[in-house]
Design an enzyme around this catalytic site. Structure first.
Site, PDB file in Angstrom:
ATOM      1  N   HIS A  87       0.674  -1.244   0.017  1.00 35.50           N
ATOM      2  CA  HIS A  87      -0.052   0.022   0.052  1.00 35.50           C
ATOM      3  C   HIS A  87       0.788   1.200  -0.031  1.00 35.50           C
ATOM      4  O   HIS A  87       0.434   2.112  -0.759  1.00 35.50           O
ATOM      5  CB  HIS A  87      -0.977   0.062   1.160  1.00 35.50           C
ATOM      6  N   GLU A  88       2.015   1.524   0.934  1.00 33.63           N
ATOM      7  CA  GLU A  88       2.676   2.629   0.971  1.00 33.63           C
ATOM      8  C   GLU A  88       3.546   2.577  -0.315  1.00 33.63           C
ATOM      9  O   GLU A  88       3.819   3.890  -0.561  1.00 33.63           O
ATOM     10  CB  GLU A  88       3.448   2.438   2.211  1.00 33.63           C
TER      11      GLU A  88
END
EC number: 3.4.24.-
Length: 287
Positions: free
Chosen positions: A133-134
């Site tokens: 996600h990051e």
């Protein structure tokens, strides 16, 4: 098609924030308009070059070596290689509050920060989902987009605060705002800026969930991480300090104690239940 639509929507929203600055600045006459534009440009430039330093400093993050966190380095290196992108710098924030964020103006100048709390809370599969996600935030240039949106909103608040210093009883003939204009600035300006900024933030979170799950190939891992983070951030929230609020919109989960009613509606993050439902639906399509 979805990503193209998402990018267009973000561009329109950022344009709306910039237009709002110009409209509010115009109430102060030509000089006010010029000042508003210059402040917007200067704030954007500052946010572009310093967003990583500001966020990492706010979280008191320190660089972490591969010797200290071999599993974290391994998963970040694997996912970066898979995405054919440079590996970001890795940081650890010394807080028990479970969270993570990415920052930096582009993939070559990016950093990923995990708190000590999230390292203890999640298993390796779930942490890999969070890292995906990051990294997606980095690859989608979401850090830059959110920094610019925050900077533009700050300019609007600057102009609104400045409006309180302007006498309101004069006419429009002396190149200043009248009473009605001042009221509109002070009441509608901050509300409009907040609504637009939240729309940008939520849109980018949904996109990072989807592209991060696609990168790891495991949407349910991220869904499981979000479930734990929803409970973990409630039990161990960050204190509502100004230095932390500047970085809160970058984090994977709302780091503060969740509000109720209207305050919940104005959260920088989408509802966890909706994010989890989308990931589960995505996992169902992969089967």
């Amino acid at each position: 098609m979805h990503r193209r639509h998402n990018g267009l929507r973000t561009a329109v929203l950022l344009g709306g924030l910039s237009a709002l600055i110009i409209v509010i600045g115009s109430f102060f006459g030509r000089a006010g308009l010029v000042v508003a534009v210059l402040v917007a440009l200067g704030t954007n430039a500052y946010a572009y070059w310093n967003s990583d330093k500001l966020a990492l400093r706010a979280m008191r993050a320190r660089p972490v070596s591969e010797f200290e966190a071999p599993a974290l380095y391994r998963m970040v290196r694997e996912l970066s290689t898979q995405a054919r992108q440079p590996m970001p710098r890795l940081y650890i924030s010394p807080t028990d509050a479970p969270n993570a964020f990415a920052t930096g103006r582009n993939p070559r100048n990016a950093a990923v920060c995990c708190t000590e709390g999230i390292m203890r809370l999640l298993d390796e599969r779930e942490l890999r989902g969070v890292i995906g996600h990051e990294l997606s935030h980095v690859y989608n240039r979401d850090i830059l987009i959110s920094s610019v949106a925050g900077a533009l909103a700050s300019v609007i608040m600057f102009l609104v605060n400045f409006a309180w210093l302007i006498p309101v009883g004069r006419s429009n003939d002396d190149d200043g705002p009248g009473l009605l204009g001042m009221l509109l600035i002070m009441l509608l300006g901050p509300l409009a800026a907040t609504v637009i900024q939240l729309a940008i933030s939520r849109s980018r979170e949904y996109e990072a969930d989807a592209s991060g799950a696609q990168l790891t190939g495991d949407p349910l891992a991220l869904a499981g991480a979000l479930r734990k983070l929803e409970l973990g951030t409630k039990q161990l929230p960050l204190p509502p300090e100004p230095r932390l609020e500047t970085a809160s919109h970058m984090m994977i989960a709302n780091p503060f104690r969740p509000g109720q009613g209207i305050s919940k509606m104005f959260s920088t993050h989408p509802p966890m239940a909706e994010r989890i439902a989308r990931l589960e639906k995505m996992a169902g399509r992969q089967q």
